[in-house]
Design an enzyme around this catalytic site. Structure first.
Site, PDB file in Angstrom:
ATOM      1  N   CYS A  95      30.608   5.907 -10.098  1.00 52.15           N
ATOM      2  CA  CYS A  95      30.963   7.088  -9.288  1.00 52.15           C
ATOM      3  C   CYS A  95      31.157   6.713  -7.837  1.00 52.15           C
ATOM      4  CB  CYS A  95      29.828   8.097  -9.252  1.00 52.15           C
ATOM      5  SG  CYS A  95      29.494   8.907 -10.735  1.00 52.15           S
ATOM      6  N   CYS A 147      34.380  12.328   2.489  1.00 51.07           N
ATOM      7  CA  CYS A 147      32.927  12.326   2.256  1.00 51.07           C
ATOM      8  C   CYS A 147      32.421  10.935   2.657  1.00 51.07           C
ATOM      9  CB  CYS A 147      32.607  12.605   0.791  1.00 51.07           C
ATOM     10  SG  CYS A 147      33.204  14.209   0.217  1.00 51.07           S
ATOM     11  N   CYS A 175      42.202  10.608  -1.147  1.00 50.39           N
ATOM     12  CA  CYS A 175      41.552  11.915  -1.045  1.00 50.39           C
ATOM     13  C   CYS A 175      41.450  12.291   0.432  1.00 50.39           C
ATOM     14  CB  CYS A 175      40.151  11.848  -1.651  1.00 50.39           C
ATOM     15  SG  CYS A 175      39.291  13.445  -1.666  1.00 50.39           S
ATOM     16  N   CYS A 231      31.702   8.009  -0.022  1.00 49.06           N
ATOM     17  CA  CYS A 231      32.648   7.796  -1.120  1.00 49.06           C
ATOM     18  C   CYS A 231      33.747   6.813  -0.732  1.00 49.06           C
ATOM     19  CB  CYS A 231      33.254   9.138  -1.522  1.00 49.06           C
ATOM     20  SG  CYS A 231      34.521   8.983  -2.796  1.00 49.06           S
ATOM     21  N   GLU A 261      43.225   4.782 -10.312  1.00 43.67           N
ATOM     22  CA  GLU A 261      42.357   4.166 -11.311  1.00 43.67           C
ATOM     23  C   GLU A 261      41.778   5.221 -12.240  1.00 43.67           C
ATOM     24  OE1 GLU A 261      40.605   0.326  -8.944  1.00 43.67           O
ATOM     25  OE2 GLU A 261      39.609   2.223  -8.586  1.00 43.67           O
ATOM     26  N   CYS A 264      37.148   8.970 -17.158  1.00 52.69           N
ATOM     27  CA  CYS A 264      37.087   9.596 -15.836  1.00 52.69           C
ATOM     28  C   CYS A 264      38.488   9.484 -15.245  1.00 52.69           C
ATOM     29  CB  CYS A 264      36.057   8.825 -15.000  1.00 52.69           C
ATOM     30  SG  CYS A 264      35.987   9.360 -13.292  1.00 52.69           S
TER      31      CYS A 264
HETATM   32  N1  SAH Z   1      36.240  15.240  -5.422  1.00 54.26           N
HETATM   33  C1  SAH Z   1      35.448  15.571  -6.564  1.00 54.26           C
HETATM   34  C2  SAH Z   1      35.524  14.555  -7.701  1.00 54.26           C
HETATM   35  C3  SAH Z   1      35.443  13.088  -7.335  1.00 54.26           C
HETATM   36  S1  SAH Z   1      33.906  12.380  -6.944  1.00 54.26           S
HETATM   37  C4  SAH Z   1      34.007  15.804  -6.150  1.00 54.26           C
HETATM   38  O1  SAH Z   1      33.679  15.542  -5.012  1.00 54.26           O
HETATM   39  O2  SAH Z   1      33.233  16.276  -6.973  1.00 54.26           O
HETATM   40  C5  SAH Z   1      32.930  12.352  -8.387  1.00 54.26           C
HETATM   41  C6  SAH Z   1      31.441  12.292  -8.093  1.00 54.26           C
HETATM   42  O3  SAH Z   1      31.042  11.009  -7.576  1.00 54.26           O
HETATM   43  C7  SAH Z   1      31.017  13.319  -7.063  1.00 54.26           C
HETATM   44  O4  SAH Z   1      29.856  13.973  -7.442  1.00 54.26           O
HETATM   45  C8  SAH Z   1      30.783  12.447  -5.834  1.00 54.26           C
HETATM   46  O5  SAH Z   1      29.978  13.076  -4.900  1.00 54.26           O
HETATM   47  C9  SAH Z   1      30.179  11.218  -6.477  1.00 54.26           C
HETATM   48  N2  SAH Z   1      30.158  10.046  -5.590  1.00 54.26           N
HETATM   49  C10 SAH Z   1      31.009   9.762  -4.576  1.00 54.26           C
HETATM   50  N3  SAH Z   1      30.647   8.614  -3.969  1.00 54.26           N
HETATM   51  C11 SAH Z   1      29.550   8.144  -4.615  1.00 54.26           C
HETATM   52  C12 SAH Z   1      28.729   6.976  -4.465  1.00 54.26           C
HETATM   53  N4  SAH Z   1      28.985   6.073  -3.541  1.00 54.26           N
HETATM   54  N5  SAH Z   1      27.673   6.838  -5.301  1.00 54.26           N
HETATM   55  C13 SAH Z   1      27.433   7.743  -6.271  1.00 54.26           C
HETATM   56  N6  SAH Z   1      28.180   8.856  -6.462  1.00 54.26           N
HETATM   57  C14 SAH Z   1      29.233   9.050  -5.652  1.00 54.26           C
END
Ligand code: SAH
Length: 356
Positions: free
Chosen positions: A348, A124, A120, A127, A93, A113
């Site tokens: 995000c 985390c 991935c 996420c 996406e 974006c």
């Molecule tokens: N892998 C990279 C880029 C993808 S995530 C990274 O970790 O930076 C892009 C951003 O979205 C990151 O800052 C991540 O921590 C944030 N993110 C992930 N899950 C989220 C959520 N549920 N709510 C808000 N931000 C989130």
């Protein structure tokens, strides 16, 4: 014979490709312009290339277009999410994020974006993409084409890019950097390096490499907490690169590149939003200049999380505001990220291919 995908090839590679097909090198330059500056979708559009060569191209190559299988538009704002199918059937996406109306230059800015991996591997806990697991890296062509297709579909020029979609850009370093070289080339898409942000969950070694290569794109670190133990609980990658090492890498980056890195910080209620957390964040700003991007936590309950991920809650709006105000008082540049596209799971961390 397997047809070669052309999108993703550099200027030099396309020239060598033309040569290998018995053509003059400059045919490669023409192909480059058609692919990346004019956004051609078919060989037939390439009218300054001879019919004969186009016929040969049809046989031996293909453009490498992503297939758009779904477009969802937010009801509450103009955010648009595209679902693309790749050649092998995998999908990713991308999210088109309109600027907030009140910000300066808003009418000229349009941000996309982009994703860098299918799924991935980092897991985390907050996420949605993490719950999908990892399938594969995207090629440079698949990254660049997200931008080309979004421009074609929206009929607008993309001016800003954030590498914050699915995946960890630093784990796909070479293809990500190759995509940036094409996207920023003034013979191609001509997007300003300063308008591109690469975000990482915390690969200190790659941050140093970006600094050594003097990459001019902006760097963001998804920090979320300075407490090493807590961070390990929500971001297992911390075991490999602990918080002190990440901060050292950022300081190194700042001193080499002279650009302030951005610290991204999702606020979780009672977990990383206390006065002690604030004090520690302010202390970091004494070590090197930085910006802080506060991100409201977007629910990913649709992924049916278990464990610590299911316990995390968003910090209330007033606390986000007071947290931001305290950082500003300490002379730190702070942005509170807006949460556009939540109704289509495009905010995000919500990209997981499970929804509209
Ligand atoms: N892998 C990279 C880029 C993808 S995530 C990274 O970790 O930076 C892009 C951003 O979205 C990151 O800052 C991540 O921590 C944030 N993110 C992930 N899950 C989220 C959520 N549920 N709510 C808000 N931000 C989130």
């Amino acid at each position: 014979m397997k047809r070669v995908p052309l999108k993703g090839l550099s200027f030099d590679e396309l020239q060598s490709f033309a040569e290998s097909m018995g053509e003059k090198r400059f045919r490669g330059a023409q192909l480059y312009a058609w692919l990346y500056a004019k956004g051609a979708q078919t060989f037939d559009e390439m009218t300054d290339i001879s019919r004969e060569f186009r016929a040969i191209l049809q046989q031996s190559a293909h453009l490498g277009n992503l297939e758009v299988v779904n477009t969802s538009r937010s009801f509450s704002d103009a955010t648009t999410k595209y679902l693309f199918r790749l050649e092998d059937g995998a999908a990713v996406e991308s999210v088109l994020i309109p600027p907030e109306k009140k910000s300066p230059g808003a009418d000229r800015r349009l941000t996309l974006c982009v994703s860098t991996q299918v799924g991935c591997p980092l897991d985390c806990k907050f996420c949605a993409t993490g719950t999908m697991g990892f399938s594969r890296d995207l090629t440079a062509g698949e990254i660049v084409d997200q931008v080309l297709q979004a421009q074609r579909l929206s009929q607008r020029r993309i001016t800003n890019l954030v590498y914050m979609g699915m995946g960890e850009p630093m784990l796909n370093y070479d293809e990500v950097m190759k995509s940036i070289d094409i996207l920023t080339d003034d013979r191609a898409l001509n997007i300003g390096t300063r308008h591109i942000t690469v975000s990482t969950a915390g690969y200190a070694d790659r941050i140093r490499r970006m600094a050594d290569e003097n990459r001019k794109v902006k760097l963001a670190l998804s920090l979320h907490t300075l407490d090493n133990e807590k961070r390990t609980g929500i971001m297992p990658i911390t075991k490999k690169f602990p918080v002190p090492e990440l901060l050292e890498a950022l300081a190194y980056y700042y001193h080499r590149v002279r650009r302030r890195p951005t610290l991204e910080y999702i606020l979780f209620d009672g977990f990383n939003d206390t006065d002690e957390d604030l004090r520690r964040l302010i202390a970091v700003s004494k070590r090197f200049p930085m910006k802080v991007n506060l991100i409201p936590f977007h629910s990913i309950a649709f992924t049916h999380l278990a464990g610590i991920g299911a316990q995390l809650r968003p910090t209330p709006r007033e606390r986000i505001e007071s947290f931001a105000a305290a950082l500003r008082t300490a002379n730190i540049t702070v942005m509170v990220r807006n949460s556009s596209g939540q109704d289509i799971n495009a905010a995000c961390g919500q990209l997981a291919l499970s929804t509209p």
